[in-house]
Design an enzyme around this catalytic site. Structure first.
Site, PDB file in Angstrom:
ATOM      1  CG  HIS A 102      -0.263  -0.042   2.525  1.00 34.63           C
ATOM      2  ND1 HIS A 102       0.299  -1.195   3.035  1.00 34.63           N
ATOM      3  CD2 HIS A 102      -0.039   0.921   3.456  1.00 34.63           C
ATOM      4  CE1 HIS A 102       0.835  -0.942   4.215  1.00 34.63           C
ATOM      5  NE2 HIS A 102       0.643   0.342   4.489  1.00 34.63           N
ATOM      6  CG  HIS A 104       1.739   5.281   4.120  1.00 29.93           C
ATOM      7  ND1 HIS A 104       1.094   5.208   5.338  1.00 29.93           N
ATOM      8  CD2 HIS A 104       2.341   4.080   3.948  1.00 29.93           C
ATOM      9  CE1 HIS A 104       1.306   4.015   5.865  1.00 29.93           C
ATOM     10  NE2 HIS A 104       2.057   3.310   5.035  1.00 29.93           N
TER      11      HIS A 104
END
Length: 145
Positions: A102, A104
């Site tokens: 993922h 940020h």
């Protein structure tokens, strides 16, 4: 769709754990981080489970990457931030705490308490050339490639 039944992000993707979603596509979701570095900190989470960035198929990485400029503009505008960080922690040693790749997007403000930049150290002698050659070899081609 690949999924790990023990993965927190897989559970969020499938609606088993609530989240504050700000964007959804057929390949990814974007959610507010529940423990943000700064208010407005979001996570771009692919729907398919891939533990680290190096495990991610190129097409899925390209899709996630295509969301980042628009998402960053929205986060900066919504928070009034002075700038932003885009970070992918890949592996425990790099600070990854959830084994589902993922990104940020973190809004940043003048004089915020986040310590940046990281320390840097220059290459010595021919180290840079050797490192470039090793990486190019791992890529399976030449640097023009």
């Amino acid at each position: 769709m690949s999924r790990d039944p023990n993965c927190l992000f897989c559970k969020i993707v499938h609606g088993e754990i609530p989240s504050a979603r700000v964007l959804e596509t057929d390949r990814a979701i974007v959610i507010l981080d529940v423990n943000p570095v700064a208010r407005g900190h979001v996570l771009v989470v692919p729907r398919d489970h891939h533990p680290q960035l190096r495990d991610l198929p190129d097409e899925l990485a390209a899709h996630a990457g295509s969301l980042l400029p628009r998402l960053t503009r929205a986060v900066v505008a919504a928070t009034g931030a002075d700038g932003s960080n885009l970070i992918v922690n890949s592996g425990r040693v790099a600070g990854q705490t959830i084994d589902h790749c993922h990104w940020h997007v973190i809004p940043r403000f003048e004089n915020d308490p986040v310590d940046w930049p990281w320390p840097h150290e220059a290459y010595a002698g021919d180290e840079m050339g050797r490192m470039a050659s090793q990486i190019t070899r791992e890529l399976g081609g030449d640097a023009d490639g």
